[in-house]
Write a protein that holds these residues in place. Structure first.
Motif, PDB file in Angstrom:
ATOM      1  N   ARG A 482      92.339  60.401  23.391  1.00  0.00           N
ATOM      2  CA  ARG A 482      92.341  59.844  24.757  1.00  0.00           C
ATOM      3  C   ARG A 482      91.998  60.935  25.776  1.00  0.00           C
ATOM      4  NH1 ARG A 482      98.164  58.017  25.726  1.00  0.00           N
ATOM      5  NH2 ARG A 482      98.505  59.905  24.476  1.00  0.00           N
ATOM      6  N   GLY A 486      88.975  57.832  30.578  1.00  0.00           N
ATOM      7  CA  GLY A 486      88.440  57.107  29.434  1.00  0.00           C
ATOM      8  C   GLY A 486      87.050  57.545  29.021  1.00  0.00           C
ATOM      9  N   LEU A 586      91.385  52.333  21.391  1.00  0.00           N
ATOM     10  CA  LEU A 586      92.839  52.279  21.515  1.00  0.00           C
ATOM     11  C   LEU A 586      93.345  50.843  21.404  1.00  0.00           C
ATOM     12  CD1 LEU A 586      95.384  53.987  22.083  1.00  0.00           C
ATOM     13  CD2 LEU A 586      95.000  53.556  24.525  1.00  0.00           C
ATOM     14  N   ASN A 614      89.819  55.934  24.164  1.00  0.00           N
ATOM     15  CA  ASN A 614      90.166  54.928  25.165  1.00  0.00           C
ATOM     16  C   ASN A 614      88.941  54.607  26.018  1.00  0.00           C
ATOM     17  OD1 ASN A 614      90.414  57.607  26.107  1.00  0.00           O
ATOM     18  ND2 ASN A 614      91.634  56.945  27.887  1.00  0.00           N
ATOM     19  N   GLN A 634     100.234  53.728  23.644  1.00  0.00           N
ATOM     20  CA  GLN A 634     100.164  54.849  24.599  1.00  0.00           C
ATOM     21  C   GLN A 634     101.521  55.536  24.693  1.00  0.00           C
ATOM     22  OE1 GLN A 634      97.350  55.673  26.699  1.00  0.00           O
ATOM     23  NE2 GLN A 634      96.619  53.777  27.653  1.00  0.00           N
TER      24      GLN A 634
END
Length: 822
Positions: A482, A486, A586, A614, A634
């Motif tokens: 991540r 993003g 994700l 992500n 997350q």
């Protein structure tokens, strides 16, 4: 001699079946089916009276006129206008209700249960409401229907004396209610929740309804007789277990992963000697759950002389693969009626709006080994209509294996838990929950229904030394990739291509179909071998693509090629592929763990690499399950960064997965009873309540009538069935012209006349069909590229110009399409 009353004219020769023949045939079959749960007399009585109203002169004039037997000059009658208008179901229900309800305290429940099934057996919505959501007493209103519409008195006068005598004997034997009382005592034993007990009673009634529906449909199709009834579920376990053992003995252990798989398989074989119950098989991805659980199921069924083995999987992609594994192991065996031992059922090819023909063609799972989907299984238990419910009695005395149970929709958890408890406790079945990421189904609110694992969580586990097994089968490293803001689409494409070039192969798994299509096209601009897997492809098509991927991934393939596959999460659950690297958008930690199972699956490399990214621009508004799972992941990833030791330094460890599910289930506990809105039923409620104590309608009835409803069964069966959807938009199947076989099936269905041959063709068509959402079906209809196989059949096929070798079903014609030979 009086002229025999006619119930049906049977296909294909229009031979007349008398009402007496039909009632007695259905009675015998329904008694046999209901006898699986200890209610043979209730099933027998339901069968004897289900079409009692067909003795009326109104129905006899109608059915003879419909077949052109009446002289239209002397007895004019418009049969088409009367089709479905002559009530022949209520008479039998009224007779039971009037004759039995006041004989004994429990006899009212016996009477209501049987009457409810009979009154509902021609309802397009399935079981009718006892109380509607607004509190109206629908059952009593039906029982009070005027005789001029139900023809009960006339049916009593005209009925065959043998039928009346048998009815009288059964009514006498059921007056004390002992048959039902024994089953209720068994069902309620150890259950403290009144809501769950009432839910069980509702399932008991639905089972009885299933027995009646299937018996009626089989009789009307001319597919059953009292002579061969008991032979229909013939057992072949000795031959099947012999075949599976010979197949497994021929599998060579190539490395340490295969040796671990062999140990898991042996543990499942040894566990087959256990008593029937509810068990778990928790095995890391790539641990050969399919073959191991198949081995368990066949030996367990043989030991306890059970009727069938049912494999339930979340996606059709797994059916493709798992059914192929079973066929390979069990090939050349057929059922007692010549049908294959292994049946796939995942597409609804018969129309949702039932017709007399579609009722006879609906799949009823009369096979030895069945592969079906979670959607089909849950529809069998809870959906409206009669297409699904007729299969319910086939779940009794069966081994039912749920593969990838972690994909169970959150809203159905309490419904599902109560259903599997019922199947184990009341129906004599064994249920196995299989996955690498076991959800906490036994840890939810027991007042609404928690899974009752046999012997508790520890003793119910089939895999030995589970934690050690996960440690031993750790073959990948999960990298939290991540980044703030993003990943852009271009960055993800470049990442996939780089991973593929470095590892030799890469699998990209994203959350939406649109993203998968775009990434596939973009990756193709950089790498030659780019594959795409989609639910828009039929199973036979997907299996061919997966086979091509495996060949290219085979370490013995001397041709050096860089390979990429782009897919949605459909590839995660059990598809046997072995990539060097995986790039995963994700999502829930369970999905990431499943994605990891496609990487270094066979331990050919020191370690595989799973990179979690992500995407910067991703809309999951229509995919709330993925969105919520993503948010909780997350949280897990953030906690892992702070203290890896708390997770045994492994993001996929049992500790990590346990914490994930604790967070996930706690945050969504309010959804697990299947909430419904006022817009759907008139008030906010949930399906668990509608199918158990039904509190809101009961209170509404009390306010309106100043008394409690005079019924034991108070459920809103019809209303619950109408709103129940496993997925928000239920799919319908369309047959596609993939390869020569797909085209052959379509051509045959367009020409076939025989009901039995149509049934066999529809079974063949399962592998050449695609399940489409309503909006997609509407697009095809608008394009004018889907056609009925025969006018009024409700069975559709696709114009070959709208089926692509890359994407499957397409909504525009592109150059090169329409030439598909498989």
């Amino acid at each position: 001699m009086k002229k025999a009353s006619i119930a049906h004219y049977l296909e294909p020769d229009k031979k007349a079946q008398s009402v007496q023949e039909h009632l007695e045939e259905v009675s015998a079959a329904a008694s046999f089916f209901a006898g699986k749960i200890g209610l043979p007399s209730m099933g027998r009585l339901a069968g004897l009276l289900h079409d009692f109203g067909k003795y009326s002169s109104a129905f006899q004039r109608y059915i003879r006129s419909a077949e052109g037997i009446l002289d239209p000059d002397t007895e004019p009658l418009d049969a088409d206008k009367l089709k479905g208008k002559i009530d022949h179901a209520t008479a039998g229900a009224q007779k039971i209700w009037q004759d039995l309800r006041c004989q004994h305290p429990i006899s009212s429940l016996v009477a209501q249960a049987i009457a409810l099934c009979i009154a509902s057996h021609h309802s397009r919505s399935g079981l009718i409401d006892c109380l509607s959501p607004d509190g109206a007493d629908k059952f009593s209103a039906r029982m009070a229907k005027q005789d001029e519409k139900t023809h009960l008195d006339e049916a009593r006068r005209l009925a065959d004396q043998d039928v009346l005598a048998k009815v009288a004997d059964l009514l006498s034997s059921l007056r004390d209610g002992e048959e039902l009382k024994r089953q209720l005592d068994r069902l309620f034993c150890g259950e403290d929740s009144r809501e769950v007990r009432e839910f069980y009673v509702g399932l008991l009634v639905r089972f009885l309804y299933s027995a009646l529906i299937d018996a009626d449909r089989l009789s009307a199709a001319g597919r059953i007789s009292t002579a061969n009834l008991h032979a229909r579920d013939g057992h072949k376990w000795d031959r099947l277990t012999d075949r599976i053992e010979r197949h497994i003995a021929g599998i060579e252990a190539r490395n340490w992963v295969d040796e671990l798989r062999s140990g898991i398989s042996l543990a499942c074989l040894q566990f087959a000697s256990h008593e029937k119950g509810l068990y778990q098989l928790t095995v890391p991805t790539g641990g050969a759950k399919t073959l191991s659980s198949l081995r368990f199921g066949l030996h367990h069924a043989s030991r306890h002389q059970m009727e069938r083995l049912i494999y339930v999987v979340p996606y059709t992609t797994i059916i493709d693969q798992n059914a192929a594994v079973a066929r390979l192991a069990l090939e050349e065996l057929t059922g007692g009626d010549g049908d294959p031992v292994v049946l796939e059922h995942h597409s609804n090819l018969t129309p949702e709006k039932e017709t007399p023909r579609s009722r006879l063609l609906a799949e009823n799972w009369d096979a030895t080994v069945i592969f079906t989907t979670t959607v089909q299984f849950l529809e069998t238990l809870f959906a409206g209509g009669t297409r699904g419910v007729r299969r319910l009695h086939r779940l009794a005395n069966a081994v039912i294996v749920f593969d990838e149970i972690q994909t169970l929709p959150i809203k159905t958890i309490h419904l599902f838990n109560n259903a599997i408890n019922f199947l184990v406790k009341q129906c004599g079945s064994t249920v196995v929950l299989c996955t690498a990421t076991q959800p906490l189904l036994h840890g939810v609110d027991p007042k609404k229904g928690a899974a009752r694992l046999t012997g508790g969580p520890d003793k119910s586990e089939m895999a030995p030394h589970r934690d050690d097994l996960f440690e031993a089968l750790r073959r990948v490293e999960v990298i939290d990739g991540r980044k703030n803001g993003g990943w852009s689409e271009a960055e993800i494409v470049q990442c996939i291509c780089n991973e593929a070039k470095e590892a030799g192969s890469a699998l990209a798994i994203v959350n939406t179909k649109a993203a998968a299509r775009r990434l596939h096209d973009l990756c193709r601009q950089q790498v030659g071998n780019v594959f795409h897997l989609s639910t828009y492809m039929c199973p036979a098509h997907r299996m061919k693509i997966i086979s091509e991927i495996r060949k290219k991934l085979d370490p013995e393939n001397t041709k050096s090629e860089t390979i990429i596959c782009v897919s949605t999460q459909l590839i995660e659950a059990g598809v046997d592929v072995d990539f060097g690297s995986v790039v995963r958008s994700l999502a829930g930690l369970d999905s990431i763990a499943q994605a990891a199972g496609r990487c270094n699956r066979n331990g050919r490399r020191p370690s595989g690499r799973v990179l979690v990214v992500n995407p910067s621009h991703e809309s999951l508004t229509m995919l709330p399950d993925i969105e919520i799972g993503k948010e909780i992941t997350q949280r897990i990833l953030d906690e892992y960064r702070k203290d890896p030791d708390a997770f045994d330094s492994d993001l996929l460890s049992p500790k990590a997965m346990l914490l994930y599910y604790k967070y996930y289930f706690f945050s969504r506990s309010h959804e697990m009873a299947y909430r419904v809105s006022a817009k759907e039923i008139g008030h906010d409620d949930d399906l668990f309540s509608l199918l158990s104590t039904n509190v809101f309608p009961v209170e509404a009835h009390k306010r309106a009538s100043r008394s409690a409803p005079p019924l034991y069964l108070r459920q809103s069966f019809k209303s619950a069935g109408d709103v129940f959807k496993v997925i928000d938009a239920p799919t319908e199947g369309v047959i596609v012209p993939y390869g020569e076989e797909g085209k052959r099936i379509i051509a045959a269905l367009c020409a076939v006349q025989s009901l039995e041959e149509t049934r066999k063709l529809l079974r063949d068509a399962q592998r050449y069909s695609v399940n489409l959402f309503p909006r997609d079906m509407e697009k095809l209809i608008h394009l004018g590229c889907s056609y009925e196989t025969q006018k009024g059949s409700g069975i559709f096929y696709l114009d070959e110009r709208y089926y692509s070798k890359d994407m499957g079903v397409a909504f525009e014609v592109k150059e090169g399409m329409g030439i598909l030979n498989g």
